[in-house]
Structures are given as C-alpha cells and as structure tokens.
Design a protein around this motif. Structure first.
Motif, mmCIF file in Angstrom:
data_model
loop_
_atom_site.group_PDB
_atom_site.id
_atom_site.type_symbol
_atom_site.label_atom_id
_atom_site.label_comp_id
_atom_site.label_asym_id
_atom_site.label_seq_id
_atom_site.Cartn_x
_atom_site.Cartn_y
_atom_site.Cartn_z
ATOM 1 N N ASN A 403 0.694 -1.022 0.162
ATOM 2 C CA ASN A 403 0.206 0.023 0.135
ATOM 3 C C ASN A 403 0.852 1.211 -0.007
ATOM 4 O OD1 ASN A 403 -2.305 -1.374 0.142
ATOM 5 N ND2 ASN A 403 -2.836 -1.092 2.232
ATOM 6 N N ASP A 433 5.255 6.089 4.669
ATOM 7 C CA ASP A 433 5.784 6.290 3.185
ATOM 8 C C ASP A 433 5.742 7.847 2.799
ATOM 9 O OD1 ASP A 433 2.905 7.384 2.232
ATOM 10 O OD2 ASP A 433 2.491 5.365 2.869
ATOM 11 N N THR A 452 -11.766 0.508 -2.077
ATOM 12 C CA THR A 452 -10.106 0.827 -2.754
ATOM 13 C C THR A 452 -10.473 1.982 -3.601
ATOM 14 O OG1 THR A 452 -8.580 -0.091 -4.288
ATOM 15 C CG2 THR A 452 -11.243 -0.562 -4.721
ATOM 16 N N THR A 453 -9.395 2.725 -3.653
ATOM 17 C CA THR A 453 -9.387 4.013 -4.742
ATOM 18 C C THR A 453 -8.675 3.546 -5.631
ATOM 19 O OG1 THR A 453 -7.558 4.903 -3.397
ATOM 20 C CG2 THR A 453 -9.723 5.522 -2.693
ATOM 21 N N LYS A 454 -8.172 2.405 -5.936
ATOM 22 C CA LYS A 454 -7.152 2.054 -7.165
ATOM 23 C C LYS A 454 -8.145 1.591 -8.279
ATOM 24 C CE LYS A 454 -3.863 0.869 -3.844
ATOM 25 N NZ LYS A 454 -3.446 -0.035 -2.964
ATOM 26 N N THR A 460 -8.168 -4.901 -5.055
ATOM 27 C CA THR A 460 -9.429 -5.669 -4.619
ATOM 28 C C THR A 460 -10.164 -4.868 -3.433
ATOM 29 O OG1 THR A 460 -8.625 -7.075 -3.029
ATOM 30 C CG2 THR A 460 -9.194 -7.672 -5.472
ATOM 31 N N LEU A 462 -9.109 -5.597 -0.320
ATOM 32 C CA LEU A 462 -9.248 -6.455 0.705
ATOM 33 C C LEU A 462 -8.016 -6.537 1.527
ATOM 34 C CD1 LEU A 462 -10.730 -9.734 -0.870
ATOM 35 C CD2 LEU A 462 -11.838 -8.350 0.941
ATOM 36 N N LEU A 464 -6.453 -4.074 3.677
ATOM 37 C CA LEU A 464 -6.430 -3.517 5.116
ATOM 38 C C LEU A 464 -7.384 -4.251 6.022
ATOM 39 C CD1 LEU A 464 -5.741 0.370 4.654
ATOM 40 C CD2 LEU A 464 -4.290 -1.545 5.451
HETATM 41 N N1 ATP Z 1 -0.176 3.840 2.587
HETATM 42 C C1 ATP Z 1 -1.368 4.329 2.157
HETATM 43 N N2 ATP Z 1 -1.523 5.812 1.528
HETATM 44 C C2 ATP Z 1 -2.357 6.312 0.927
HETATM 45 N N3 ATP Z 1 -3.665 5.652 0.869
HETATM 46 C C3 ATP Z 1 -3.684 4.198 1.360
HETATM 47 C C4 ATP Z 1 -2.490 3.909 1.808
HETATM 48 N N4 ATP Z 1 -2.758 2.371 2.680
HETATM 49 C C5 ATP Z 1 -4.021 2.148 2.080
HETATM 50 N N5 ATP Z 1 -4.614 3.581 1.464
HETATM 51 C C6 ATP Z 1 -6.010 3.410 0.968
HETATM 52 O O1 ATP Z 1 -6.723 2.373 1.513
HETATM 53 C C7 ATP Z 1 -7.610 1.851 0.310
HETATM 54 C C8 ATP Z 1 -7.594 0.615 0.908
HETATM 55 O O2 ATP Z 1 -6.737 -0.315 1.071
HETATM 56 P P1 ATP Z 1 -6.695 -1.812 0.972
HETATM 57 O O3 ATP Z 1 -4.879 -2.260 1.265
HETATM 58 O O4 ATP Z 1 -7.660 -2.358 1.850
HETATM 59 O O5 ATP Z 1 -7.095 -2.049 -0.464
HETATM 60 P P2 ATP Z 1 -6.065 -1.870 -1.804
HETATM 61 O O6 ATP Z 1 -4.699 -1.709 -1.625
HETATM 62 O O7 ATP Z 1 -6.851 -0.677 -2.561
HETATM 63 O O8 ATP Z 1 -6.319 -3.445 -2.452
HETATM 64 P P3 ATP Z 1 -5.711 -4.668 -2.288
HETATM 65 O O9 ATP Z 1 -4.750 -4.366 -0.842
HETATM 66 O O10 ATP Z 1 -6.857 -5.437 -1.945
HETATM 67 O O11 ATP Z 1 -5.035 -4.797 -3.601
HETATM 68 C C9 ATP Z 1 -6.419 2.085 -0.771
HETATM 69 O O12 ATP Z 1 -7.176 1.861 -1.896
HETATM 70 C C10 ATP Z 1 -5.934 3.355 -0.339
HETATM 71 O O13 ATP Z 1 -6.901 4.407 -1.090
#
Ligand code: ATP
Ligand code: MG
Length: 506
Positions: A403, A433, A452-454, A460, A462, A464
């Motif tokens: 992340n 970071d 997710t914002t990706k 996905t 999932l 966090l």
């Molecule tokens: N270090 C970070 N900096 C900025 N935004 C973050 C960070 N970590 C998480 N996020 C935000 O939290 C959202 C959810 O994170 P999460 O790890 O659950 O899902 P993801 O990374 O989008 O997808 P996945 O981990 O399932 O591949 C991210 O899409 C992002 O918007």
C-alpha cells in the motif's frame, strides 16, 4: 438651687461616691502608683483573694507574678503607658492544675492636673471564655481550610477585582501557579482564554444558569501558566455581604482524563463494530468464494483446452488468452477472499518482531516492484518477542508495504520502524511512506472490505480489512498514526512478551 448644691455636696462627702464607684466596678480592680506599689484594691478584687490576704503596699509584680523583681520592660505595659498616656492591655495565660485560664489586664492611666501619670487603674478581666470561643473559631477555620486544601477539586476564591484570595493545592497544580506567584502578577481572568472571564461573570449575575449569583457546572477551556489550554468544567458562585458582591469562588474540574477514557471507549466501540462487520462479511465472502472457485476452475480448464486447438496469433487464440487472464484475475480475487475470511485458528509462535519484518521484506525483495522507492529500516535493538502466526504477520507487513508503495507512485521513502514500550508491554511497528496520504473522508472506510481507490484491476480493497482481522486474531491493533498529503504512517501494536513468559506459555 444653692441649697440643692449644698445638700448634694454633703451627701457626696458622706457617702464617698468616688470610693463607691471604685468598689462597684464589676472587674476586680487595683490602683497602683508609678512605682508599681499597690495603693488600693476594689471590693471585687478583695472578694477574689483569700480573706486575710493584704495587697496594699506590695508591688504589682508581686501580686501578678509572685516575684520580687519587676517585669522586663519589654513585657511590662507600663513604659508604653507612661509614654503614650494611653490605656494598655496585656493578655496573660495562667496555668492552673485544672484548666488554662486567660486574663486580660487593662492598665488605664489617671492623670494629675499637669497631665502626668499620677496613678494607674488596673482591671482584671477574665478572658478564658473569649479565648475558648476564639479557639473554637480557629479550630473551625482550620478544619475548613483543611477541607478546602485537601479537596480533589480545584478551588479558587478571588475578590471582586479578580485578585486571588485562595487557591487550594489542586488548583495550584491545575493552573500551575503558586498562590503568591499568581497574586503578584495575575488576575482571575488569566485562568481563561480572552473574554471568557467576562462571560462567566455575566452568567453568574444572570438568573438563568443556576440562579442569581450561581453558575452550575459548565464546560470551559482553562489556561494554565504555560498557556496550555485544558478542557475543564467550572461551578462558581458570587459571595455577597448584604447586597454587595465581595468575592467570587470557582470549583474547577480537569476533564482531560475523562475525555481520554471517553475517547478510548469510543475507539473500542468502533473496533467492535468493525470486527462485527468484518466477521459477517467474512462468512458471506467465504461462501461466495467457495461457490465461485469451482466454476472458475472449470472455465480455466476448458479455456486452456480450447487454446491448445487454436493457432497462435489468431483472433480466437487472442480472445481465449484474454478469457484466461481474466479468469486468473478472478481466481486471485477468490483466493484473497478466502484468505480474508479464513476460519482456521492462527498457528502462533514466539518470534522476534525485527526478524518478521526482515522475513516479509525478503518475500518481496524484487526491486522492480519498488522502482525509485528507498526502503529504510529503523529497527530497535531491544528484544521484542511477540506471539503471533508468522505467515499471517508476513501478510500484514507485505500488505502495508505494498500500500505504501502504491501511494508513492514509484518514488519516495518507505520506512519500517520498530520499537517497544516495556512498561506498557507493547511492541510497535510503524510503516511510513512519503506518498499521497489518505483523505479525511476515506479514513473511516479504509479497513472495510472492498474499499479501494485504485483503478479496477489494481486492487480488490481486501488488503487492509485482512490486516485488521489478522491483528485482532493476534491480540494486536492497527491504526493510522498520521496522514497528510506528505505521507502516511500506519501503526501496528502487539503484546510484548518476556523470555520468562515465553517459557511459561510454551
Ligand atoms: N499508505 C497508504 N497511503 C495512501 N492511501 C492508502 C495507503 N494504504 C491504504 N490506502 C488507501 O486505502 C485503500 C484500501 O487499502 P487496501 O489495502 O484495503 O486495498 P487496496 O490496496 O486498494 O487493494 P488490495 O490491497 O486488496 O490490493 C486503498 O485503496 C487506498 O486508497
Ligand atoms: Mg492494499
């Protein structure tokens, strides 16, 4: 008229008025001359003495102190009486076997025609009762003082101009002033941010906040000597003498601890709600994943079979490749779902936190994944033994690192910082970071599954939520320590074990 005067003179001489007046004085009284010789005593003093005692001709110190030597001039009231020609009084404690008695000896000069002290009238007044009342009053005062001083609430009294009259110990601690210090340089308005003191006085004088002259508990900000703002509560009153305002008093409560407990409770409630949400979604996800996994395997198998019959590069061949790629993506999502909703009990071991971090990093050591991102490790050298499922914890660290990487867009610094707090029995890992940060509006959702914002296909959502579930299972916690457009720090807390606990538990 003339006749009246004559007969009055006669009666006066016969009855010796002056002497009768002396005898009628209620207080035992004696007359002394400037040499301190007793010239006469009144009837009441004679009554006080044993019948045969004769004081005439003796000195006053002989009578009062049973001493041949005159009293020292510092203690004798006569030198001042001669100098000022004014009455003097002397309070004397008389020790008796039964009880302590107090006498107030009042010395009044009798002047001659040249305004010189010719005689001194000494009256003896019993002050034992007055003294006893005084002591009672003092005892009550001392008790009140003790009650005020030992009160856990901070109590302050000030005069109507705001000059502090009293500050108990709790108030001195809360405001961080001693009473003297405060009295010298400050007034009551300095206890609050600008304008608040006026507001309090307004409320006190109104009938609407607990009655005229009273203010029931009201939340306010308190300012201490260092200018720090402390959230607090005040209950106050105006002290009146008749209709006149003479002072104000306030009882202050520091709300910091209460607020901290409330916050903790709120956090615990949120965590509980989150865990419940995750648990129910987890069950659902597990069911769906199982159902989808089999048909996906079938699709993949058949698509691969079909692919073998096609010519490489043909349209059908390419379409089939797309199908296989998408099915593989679906399988990955299903796998993630199954991990997220895993029901097996964690296989816990005692491990070193630093070692776990290294292990996780080695699993994703491929530099291509990180581009121009620099990975910095700030590992505490202290012993940090934790009892966790290693594989799960690796997953946590990898998720956070990935992340962080995604947030930095190929460039920046990723820091892994471990440390411990022995007293709190906690081991900590911070993953920081220098990325884009998490907008405030998303902070409530990031631990939710599928948030997710990706871009589609990149995440996905999932990661966090899985991390959250794993931390709960391992007796730990995860939170966002700070986030801003300059970067984000995730904080992981885990129970810290000592080697002794490890021996006992394994
Ligand atoms: N270090 C970070 N900096 C900025 N935004 C973050 C960070 N970590 C998480 N996020 C935000 O939290 C959202 C959810 O994170 P999460 O790890 O659950 O899902 P993801 O990374 O989008 O997808 P996945 O981990 O399932 O591949 C991210 O899409 C992002 O918007
Ligand atoms: Mg993620």
């Amino acid at each position: 008229m003339e006749n009246n005067k004559k007969s009055a003179d006669k009666i006066s001489k016969e009855l010796n008025w002056r002497y009768m007046l002396f005898d009628s004085l209620t207080f035992p009284t004696l007359i002394i001359n400037p040499d301190k010789i007793i010239l006469d005593i009144n009837h009441n003093l004679q009554k006080k003495l044993s019948a045969n005692k004769n004081l005439i001709g003796k000195t006053c110190h002989e009578y009062f102190f049973n001493s041949k030597t005159p009293c020292e001039s510092a203690t004798c009231p006569l030198p001042k009486l001669f100098a000022d020609k004014k009455g003097q009084s002397k309070l004397i404690k008389i020790d008796t076997d039964i009880e302590d008695r107090w006498e107030d000896r009042v010395f009044i000069p009798i002047l001659n025609e040249n305004a010189e002290v010719a005689f001194i009238r000494v009256s003896i007044r019993d002050a034992t009762q007055v003294k006893a009342l005084e002591k009672e009053l003092q005892d009550v005062r001392n008790l009140m003082e003790k009650i005020v001083q030992s009160s856990a609430s901070s109590i302050v009294a000030a005069d109507i101009r705001g000059n502090a009259l009293l500050m108990n110990e709790a108030a001195e601690n809360l405001f961080d002033y001693s009473l003297e210090e405060f009295q010298q340089n400050h007034s009551a308005k300095d206890f609050y941010p600008p304008g608040v003191a006026k507001e309090i006085m307004k409320k006190l004088r109104s009938k609407d906040y607990g009655g005229k002259g009273k203010l029931t508990s009201t939340k306010i900000d308190i300012v201490n000597s260092k200018g720090e703002i402390i959230p607090g509560e005040i209950a106050a009153a105006i002290i009146y003498e008749g209709n006149q305002e003479v002072a104000t008093m306030g009882i202050y409560t520091d709300l910091r601890d209460k607020i901290a407990v409330e916050k903790k409770l709120e956090k615990a409630q949120k965590q509980l709600a989150q865990s419940e949400k995750l648990a129910s979604i987890g069950q659902l996800a597990a069911g769906v994943a199982h159902e989808i996994n089999n048909p996906l395997t079938g699709i993949l198998f058949n698509a691969n079979l079909l692919l073998e019959d096609q010519k490489e590069g043909s349209t059908i061949y390419n379409d089939l490749e797309y199908i296989i790629e998408d099915v593989n993506r679906c399988k990955r999502i299903v796998k993630d779902l199954l991990v997220y909703s895993r029901q097996a009990n964690p296989a816990k071991n005692f491990v070193q936190l630093n070692m776990l971090v290294d292990q996780s990093l080695s699993l994703i050591h491929d530099q291509k994944l990180f581009g121009n991102i620099k990975i910095e490790k700030k590992m505490s050298e202290e012993m940090m033994l934790i009892n966790v499922d290693e594989n799960h914890l690796n997953q946590v660290i990898i998720n956070l690192v990935m992340n962080a990487r995604d947030a930095m867009n190929g460039k920046g610094i990723l820091t892994l910082h471990t440390y411990r707090n022995k007293a709190a029995q906690k081991a900590y890992l911070e993953v920081s970071d220098t990325g884009c940060g998490i907008p405030e509006k998303n902070l409530h959702n990031i631990f939710d599954p599928f948030f997710t914002t990706k871009e589609p296909g990149k995440g996905t959502g999932l990661g966090l939520s899985t991390v959250y579930g794993i931390m709960q299972e391992n007796g730990g916690n995860i939170s966002v320590k700070e986030t801003s457009p300059k970067g984000t720090t995730f904080l992981i807390e885990l129970p810290l074990y000592s080697s002794l606990q490890r021996e006992q538990e394994s």
